[in-house]
Motif scaffolding. Structure first.
Motif, PDB file in Angstrom:
ATOM      1  N   TYR A 130       0.817  -1.218   0.000  1.00 16.72           N
ATOM      2  CA  TYR A 130       0.000   0.000   0.000  1.00 16.72           C
ATOM      3  C   TYR A 130       0.848   1.265   0.000  1.00 16.72           C
ATOM      4  CZ  TYR A 130       1.040  -0.616   4.975  1.00 16.72           C
ATOM      5  OH  TYR A 130       1.688  -0.825   6.165  1.00 16.72           O
ATOM      6  N   HIS A 344     -16.890  -2.798  11.818  1.00 14.29           N
ATOM      7  CA  HIS A 344     -15.749  -3.408  11.126  1.00 14.29           C
ATOM      8  C   HIS A 344     -14.881  -4.125  12.144  1.00 14.29           C
ATOM      9  CE1 HIS A 344     -13.393  -0.054  12.783  1.00 14.29           C
ATOM     10  NE2 HIS A 344     -14.349   0.755  12.351  1.00 14.29           N
ATOM     11  N   ASP A 349      -4.858  -2.528  13.444  1.00 11.61           N
ATOM     12  CA  ASP A 349      -5.334  -1.468  12.561  1.00 11.61           C
ATOM     13  C   ASP A 349      -6.758  -1.148  12.974  1.00 11.61           C
ATOM     14  OD1 ASP A 349      -2.974  -1.751  10.876  1.00 11.61           O
ATOM     15  OD2 ASP A 349      -3.936  -3.560  10.103  1.00 11.61           O
ATOM     16  N   HIS A 351      -9.250  -0.203  11.099  1.00 21.68           N
ATOM     17  CA  HIS A 351      -9.977  -1.066  10.171  1.00 21.68           C
ATOM     18  C   HIS A 351      -9.058  -2.255   9.941  1.00 21.68           C
ATOM     19  CE1 HIS A 351     -12.307   2.608   8.377  1.00 21.68           C
ATOM     20  NE2 HIS A 351     -12.823   2.199   9.513  1.00 21.68           N
ATOM     21  N   ASP A 352      -9.209  -3.275  10.750  1.00 20.18           N
ATOM     22  CA  ASP A 352      -8.166  -4.293  10.835  1.00 20.18           C
ATOM     23  C   ASP A 352      -7.872  -4.919   9.481  1.00 20.18           C
ATOM     24  OD1 ASP A 352      -6.347  -5.236  12.627  1.00 20.18           O
ATOM     25  OD2 ASP A 352      -7.541  -6.924  13.317  1.00 20.18           O
ATOM     26  N   GLU A 354      -7.087  -3.668   6.666  1.00 21.58           N
ATOM     27  CA  GLU A 354      -7.757  -3.038   5.525  1.00 21.58           C
ATOM     28  C   GLU A 354      -6.953  -3.209   4.242  1.00 21.58           C
ATOM     29  OE1 GLU A 354      -9.970   1.182   4.449  1.00 21.58           O
ATOM     30  OE2 GLU A 354      -8.557   1.099   6.113  1.00 21.58           O
ATOM     31  N   SER A 355      -5.632  -3.223   4.343  1.00 20.94           N
ATOM     32  CA  SER A 355      -4.797  -3.351   3.151  1.00 20.94           C
ATOM     33  C   SER A 355      -4.927  -4.718   2.485  1.00 20.94           C
ATOM     34  CB  SER A 355      -3.327  -3.103   3.499  1.00 20.94           C
ATOM     35  OG  SER A 355      -2.855  -4.066   4.428  1.00 20.94           O
ATOM     36  N   ASP A 357      -7.791  -6.064   1.925  1.00 24.33           N
ATOM     37  CA  ASP A 357      -9.105  -5.959   1.292  1.00 24.33           C
ATOM     38  C   ASP A 357     -10.174  -6.478   2.249  1.00 24.33           C
ATOM     39  OD1 ASP A 357     -11.416  -5.949  -0.353  1.00 24.33           O
ATOM     40  OD2 ASP A 357     -10.172  -6.192  -2.132  1.00 24.33           O
ATOM     41  N   GLN A 358     -11.130  -5.607   2.541  1.00 28.33           N
ATOM     42  CA  GLN A 358     -12.179  -5.956   3.495  1.00 28.33           C
ATOM     43  C   GLN A 358     -13.024  -7.149   3.037  1.00 28.33           C
ATOM     44  OE1 GLN A 358     -12.703  -4.191   6.751  1.00 28.33           O
ATOM     45  NE2 GLN A 358     -10.586  -4.014   6.065  1.00 28.33           N
ATOM     46  N   CYS A 378     -20.896  -0.175   1.695  1.00 30.77           N
ATOM     47  CA  CYS A 378     -19.929   0.293   2.689  1.00 30.77           C
ATOM     48  C   CYS A 378     -19.914  -0.586   3.940  1.00 30.77           C
ATOM     49  CB  CYS A 378     -20.234   1.740   3.076  1.00 30.77           C
ATOM     50  SG  CYS A 378     -19.966   2.921   1.733  1.00 30.77           S
ATOM     51  N   ARG A 380     -18.388  -3.269   5.927  1.00 31.99           N
ATOM     52  CA  ARG A 380     -17.055  -3.856   5.910  1.00 31.99           C
ATOM     53  C   ARG A 380     -17.019  -5.258   6.521  1.00 31.99           C
ATOM     54  NH1 ARG A 380     -12.819  -0.091   5.350  1.00 31.99           N
ATOM     55  NH2 ARG A 380     -13.505   2.066   5.181  1.00 31.99           N
TER      56      ARG A 380
END
Length: 466
Positions: A130, A344, A349, A351-352, A354-355, A357-358, A378, A380
């Motif tokens: 990322y 989420h 993180d 947004h755990d 997130e890199s 891909d959710q 939206c 997640r």
């Protein structure tokens, strides 16, 4: 860091899950704010690298050769010039020993390792990058263009990392509890400062100071605004105005980089007026409903839509929605008011992962996302909950003037929305209540011994006493 055995055990489990090939986990490099010697502070390590290799230093790469059962920490030792300006740090060899890695090597060795693996046609597993510098490094090592690296990333590795990081161990939960203490300090400070004339930036800056003084940093850029209808509303120079609502969504990371993430909505005048209380009470009921039904085996998808139905029923009672509730939710009419998903995954993180891909983190083969419907796209998280999951419970109701105008002009969901009455709410803003839930054996509990006040009477009493 955790103890050495934690990282040894994590890497051993990762090798079992991925089964063969070479795993290359890139740590982050230092990132300049505007020129090389003005580095962005504080340094933030890649979370997955931290999870398996534990070292919070820039310029490191972890290599796990599964077939030959060999682990190597790769990086260059600092020079005397670095020591003059930044002080001494452990050698790469010493850092490797601290996390139970037997081998270390300079960065130039990574090219040799990758070349030999490519020559032998062995699988090289890497995660979707990322950061631009890591993309260039992968291009140099493997010849994969940055535009193709996300698709070329190892799905076996992604699934293994998600499987492991989704389940929080006792020591991780202890870190999340420490993060919750910081989050409590931040949010109660914001509530104390919420007075007419105080600027949004003054409050947000104070919260960042709390995070920096007790932990590592804020877990994400603080959202603090009287325009709560803006989902990621950055704090402005605007002073707080009596009669408005202040939405504050913020959290902190511990020094081991575990996060908190809470949202509270506070009346600037100290008390909710009747209209505010009506909307706030709906969000409160949705928040508490989610916490009452979340448990292992339950699909978060079902919890989300249970909240949407409850919200629709109560908005109908206020005359803002109409028609059959199930039909309204199926049509996505509720997304006029809640444009995001219920929550989420959270951990290292906010947004755990997130890199990664959710879709890979929050969904699985059984529960797939709906990427077409506004609002639902939206969401997640949808998969069945498991013991050890940490999820956010964050319903909200927002009155977004541009969205109201857009749907009204097109007639979208007009059979379910009372646009005439909705017009009178364009100056309202938005309300969100958010807490972090740990899924337990037979239910869930809030993370954090002290719950940030959120019931209306508790909020008003807290403000009056502080």
């Amino acid at each position: 860091m955790f103890n050495t055995e934690t990282y040894v055990g994590r890497r051993a489990e990762l090798k079992k899950l991925v089964k063969s090939g070479i795993i290359v986990l890139f740590g982050n490099n230092s990132s300049p704010a505007n020129f090389p010697n003005n580095g962005y502070y504080p340094f933030r390590q890649d979370s997955t690298f931290l999870y398996y290799f534990g070292q919070n230093h820039d310029g490191l790469v972890g290599v796990i050769d599964i077939d030959n059962d060999k682990e190597t920490l790769i990086g260059d030792d600092i020079s005397i010039d670095d020591i003059v300006w930044y002080g001494s740090v452990d050698s790469v060899h010493d850092m490797a020993q601290q996390v139970g890695v037997a081998n270390s090597a300079p960065m130039k060795a990574l090219k040799t390792i990758c070349n030999e693996a490519l020559r032998q046609k062995r699988k090289i597993h890497f995660l979707p990058p990322y950061r631009a510098d890591i993309k260039i490094q992968i291009f140099d090592l493997l010849g994969i263009h940055p535009n193709q690296q996300k698709e070329s990333a190892s799905m076996e590795l992604i699934k293994a990392v998600v499987k492991m990081r989704n389940i929080k161990t006792d020591e991780e939960i202890e870190e999340l509890e420490r993060a919750a203490v910081l989050g409590y300090k931040m949010h109660t400070t914001a509530m104390k400062m919420c007075r007419p004339g105080v600027t949004e930036k003054e409050i947000a800056g104070t919260l960042a100071g709390i995070a920096n003084s007790y932990g590592a940093m804020v877990s994400f850029p603080t959202i603090l605004s009287q325009h709560g209808e803006i989902q990621h509303g950055a704090p402005s120079e605007a002073p707080l105005v009596a009669g408005k609502l202040m939405l504050c969504d913020c959290g902190a990371e511990t020094i081991n980089n575990y996060c908190s993430d809470n949202t509270r909505t506070t009346p600037v005048s100290g008390r909710f007026d009747q209209r505010q209380l009506e909307i706030y009470s709906i969000v409160e009921a949705c928040h508490d409903y989610a916490a009452s039904v979340a448990k292992p085996g339950v699909k978060w998808w079902d919890v989300h839509f249970g909240v949407c139905r409850l919200m629709t029923e109560k908005l109908k009672e206020l005359g803002l929605m109409k028609g059959d509730t199930d039909e309204a939710v199926a049509a996505g009419a509720h997304a006029m008011f809640m444009v995001h998903g219920l929550g989420h995954m959270m951990g290292m993180d906010v947004h755990d992962m997130e890199s990664l891909d959710q879709i890979n983190v929050g969904f699985d083969e059984e529960v797939r996302p709906n990427l077409e419907q506004f609002g639902t796209n939206c969401l997640r998280l949808g998969r069945r909950l498991e013991k050890g999951f940490v999820v956010t419970d964050e319903p909200g109701i927002y009155f977004i003037p541009a969205l109201i105008d857009d749907w009204k002009a097109s007639g979208h969901c007009k059979e379910f929305i009372n646009f005439d009455k909705l017009e009178t709410y364009k100056d309202f803003g938005g309300i969100r209540i958010e807490d972090d839930l740990l899924i337990t054996d037979d239910g869930c509990r809030f993370i954090g011994k002290d719950i940030i006040p959120y019931h209306p009477k508790d909020v008003e009493e807290f403000i009056a006493n502080n």
